[in-house]
Design a protein around this motif. Structure first.
Motif, PDB file in Angstrom:
ATOM      1  N   UNK A 107     -19.984  70.702   8.961  1.00 29.25           N
ATOM      2  CA  UNK A 107     -20.245  69.266   8.933  1.00 29.25           C
ATOM      3  C   UNK A 107     -21.155  68.916   7.766  1.00 29.25           C
ATOM      4  N   UNK A 108     -20.937  67.715   7.220  1.00 28.80           N
ATOM      5  CA  UNK A 108     -21.770  67.211   6.134  1.00 28.80           C
ATOM      6  C   UNK A 108     -22.424  65.920   6.625  1.00 28.80           C
ATOM      7  N   UNK A 109     -23.761  65.896   6.698  1.00 26.43           N
ATOM      8  CA  UNK A 109     -24.467  64.721   7.182  1.00 26.43           C
ATOM      9  C   UNK A 109     -24.674  63.725   6.035  1.00 26.43           C
ATOM     10  N   UNK A 110     -24.270  62.484   6.243  1.00 25.09           N
ATOM     11  CA  UNK A 110     -24.529  61.412   5.271  1.00 25.09           C
ATOM     12  C   UNK A 110     -25.433  60.386   5.927  1.00 25.09           C
ATOM     13  N   UNK A 111     -25.766  59.376   5.170  1.00 27.23           N
ATOM     14  CA  UNK A 111     -26.681  58.355   5.698  1.00 27.23           C
ATOM     15  C   UNK A 111     -26.055  57.571   6.848  1.00 27.23           C
ATOM     16  N   UNK A 112     -24.747  57.376   6.774  1.00 27.47           N
ATOM     17  CA  UNK A 112     -24.107  56.530   7.777  1.00 27.47           C
ATOM     18  C   UNK A 112     -23.367  57.296   8.877  1.00 27.47           C
ATOM     19  N   UNK A 113     -22.830  58.449   8.520  1.00 25.32           N
ATOM     20  CA  UNK A 113     -22.040  59.169   9.526  1.00 25.32           C
ATOM     21  C   UNK A 113     -21.996  60.656   9.204  1.00 25.32           C
ATOM     22  N   UNK A 114     -21.337  61.379  10.052  1.00 25.16           N
ATOM     23  CA  UNK A 114     -21.147  62.814   9.856  1.00 25.16           C
ATOM     24  C   UNK A 114     -19.705  63.047   9.416  1.00 25.16           C
ATOM     25  N   UNK A 115     -19.522  63.819   8.346  1.00 21.64           N
ATOM     26  CA  UNK A 115     -18.191  64.124   7.854  1.00 21.64           C
ATOM     27  C   UNK A 115     -17.940  65.618   7.963  1.00 21.64           C
ATOM     28  N   UNK A 116     -16.690  65.976   8.129  1.00 18.10           N
ATOM     29  CA  UNK A 116     -16.344  67.392   8.200  1.00 18.10           C
ATOM     30  C   UNK A 116     -16.150  67.930   6.793  1.00 18.10           C
ATOM     31  N   UNK A 117     -16.515  69.188   6.589  1.00 23.05           N
ATOM     32  CA  UNK A 117     -16.260  69.866   5.314  1.00 23.05           C
ATOM     33  C   UNK A 117     -14.787  70.264   5.261  1.00 23.05           C
ATOM     34  N   UNK A 118     -14.385  70.874   4.174  1.00 20.47           N
ATOM     35  CA  UNK A 118     -12.990  71.320   4.062  1.00 20.47           C
ATOM     36  C   UNK A 118     -12.662  72.331   5.156  1.00 20.47           C
ATOM     37  N   UNK A 119     -13.567  73.297   5.361  1.00 18.99           N
ATOM     38  CA  UNK A 119     -13.344  74.272   6.433  1.00 18.99           C
ATOM     39  C   UNK A 119     -13.441  73.600   7.804  1.00 18.99           C
ATOM     40  N   UNK A 120     -14.358  72.623   7.895  1.00 20.77           N
ATOM     41  CA  UNK A 120     -14.495  71.886   9.146  1.00 20.77           C
ATOM     42  C   UNK A 120     -13.236  71.123   9.501  1.00 20.77           C
ATOM     43  N   UNK A 121     -12.555  70.555   8.485  1.00 21.65           N
ATOM     44  CA  UNK A 121     -11.314  69.822   8.726  1.00 21.65           C
ATOM     45  C   UNK A 121     -10.219  70.745   9.243  1.00 21.65           C
ATOM     46  N   UNK A 122     -10.161  71.959   8.689  1.00 22.50           N
ATOM     47  CA  UNK A 122      -9.157  72.926   9.164  1.00 22.50           C
ATOM     48  C   UNK A 122      -9.440  73.348  10.598  1.00 22.50           C
ATOM     49  N   UNK A 123     -10.734  73.542  10.898  1.00 21.09           N
ATOM     50  CA  UNK A 123     -11.094  73.897  12.271  1.00 21.09           C
ATOM     51  C   UNK A 123     -10.840  72.732  13.219  1.00 21.09           C
ATOM     52  N   UNK A 124     -11.113  71.516  12.775  1.00 18.89           N
ATOM     53  CA  UNK A 124     -10.923  70.347  13.626  1.00 18.89           C
ATOM     54  C   UNK A 124      -9.464  70.172  14.018  1.00 18.89           C
ATOM     55  N   UNK A 125      -8.530  70.523  13.111  1.00 11.06           N
ATOM     56  CA  UNK A 125      -7.109  70.438  13.433  1.00 11.06           C
ATOM     57  C   UNK A 125      -6.753  71.392  14.578  1.00 11.06           C
ATOM     58  N   UNK A 126      -7.430  72.544  14.580  1.00 15.82           N
ATOM     59  CA  UNK A 126      -7.173  73.520  15.654  1.00 15.82           C
ATOM     60  C   UNK A 126      -7.806  73.067  16.965  1.00 15.82           C
ATOM     61  N   UNK A 127      -9.081  72.658  16.895  1.00 19.99           N
ATOM     62  CA  UNK A 127      -9.764  72.265  18.130  1.00 19.99           C
ATOM     63  C   UNK A 127      -9.156  71.008  18.742  1.00 19.99           C
ATOM     64  N   UNK A 128      -8.601  70.134  17.888  1.00 22.28           N
ATOM     65  CA  UNK A 128      -7.955  68.933  18.415  1.00 22.28           C
ATOM     66  C   UNK A 128      -6.745  69.333  19.281  1.00 22.28           C
TER      67      UNK A 128
END
Length: 285
Positions: free
Chosen positions: A48-69
């Motif tokens: 995860x990448x923390x920004x001022x407004x929200x949390x975004x997934x990293x490239x590896x995080x996006x690949x993992x999120x597709x699996x966990x979804x």
């Protein structure tokens, strides 16, 4: 792999914030943060990448999120299915019965109250019905004259009386008050097979009363007995609950001892608390 950590990551990826994830999972925000931190540290990968407004997934995080979804989407589907069954919105009930007359009104009541429930009904003789229940090929069963036994839960459902089945033009056909069992002594009869519950009850009553009918035919179904009686091959016997409208024959109550059958609703004792089985028992009169 820690599924709690994966679930927390999946919730953050879906919601885009730790606060939203905490609300989704009904846990505290620090707990979500702790799960994500432990997951990233163990596998040494930023998810995860923390920004001022929200949390975004990293490239590896996006690949993992597709699996966990996919993983937790299936979990949610399973939970929805189980919850629907618990609330009797859907489900399947296997029912066995030794005759259609008592079980059909119960099934009709179940379908009226819980229209999403599918019922599979198997009809057989008394031995086949009990065997289906004991082997758990049936969830519930309508039984006749079954002795109590360990592991079997039985609830009274009603009783029926043995009747003589005679041709419509027979002299007894007008005797609506009934005839005495002794009147069947030496009378030619057409009966079900000896393993039939109705036949067994009739035979035991005859033995106790020293009545000896002359059995000309033994048949394997109620329908065959009706046809034989209609053809004037002999007198039959039938349960009062199984009398079907047929202008060719008449059912006359038999008077005497031991001519009553007791009907029961049964299930395995260890399964009686299941919601669908409970609902079926609650419909019994």
């Amino acid at each position: 792999m820690n599924l709690f950590q994966l679930r927390a990551f999946d919730a953050v990826a879906r919601e885009g914030s730790f606060t939203g994830a905490a609300k989704r999972l009904f846990i505290s925000q620090p707990a979500v943060t702790g799960h994500i931190k432990a997951l990233e540290e163990y596998y040494q990968i930023p998810l995860l990448r923390r920004t001022a407004r929200r949390v975004e997934v990293t490239e590896e995080g996006a690949r993992l999120a597709a699996i966990t979804r996919s993983i937790f989407g299936l979990v949610d589907e399973a939970q929805a299915l189980l919850e629907a069954n618990r609330q009797l919105l859907t489900g399947r009930l296997e029912v066995a019965a030794d005759g259609p007359h008592l079980v059909m009104p119960l099934i009709a009541s179940l379908r009226a109250r819980y229209p999403g429930i599918t019922v599979n009904l198997r009809l057989g003789n008394a031995q086949e019905t009990l065997a289906a229940l004991l082997s758990e090929h049936a969830d519930v069963a309508v039984l006749t004259e079954v002795e109590p036994r360990n592991g079997l839960h039985l609830q009274p459902l009603g009783e029926s009386r043995i009747c003589a089945l005679v041709p419509a033009q027979h002299p007894w056909a007008t005797q609506s008050e009934g005839i005495q069992l002794e009147q069947l002594n030496e009378v030619i009869m057409v009966l079900r097979e000896p393993t039939s519950t109705t036949r067994r009850t009739f035979d035991e009553a005859c033995l106790a009363a020293d009545v000896q009918p002359k059995v000309l035919l033994e048949l394997d179904s109620r329908e065959a007995v009706t046809e034989a009686v209609a053809a004037e091959l002999g007198i039959g016997v039938v349960s009062s609950m199984e009398v079907s409208p047929d202008p060719r024959v008449r059912a006359i109550p038999l008077q005497g001892d031991g001519l009553v059958n007791h009907h029961l609703l049964g299930c395995m004792e260890r399964r009686r608390s299941l919601r669908l089985i409970q609902a079926f028992f609650e419909l019994a009169p």
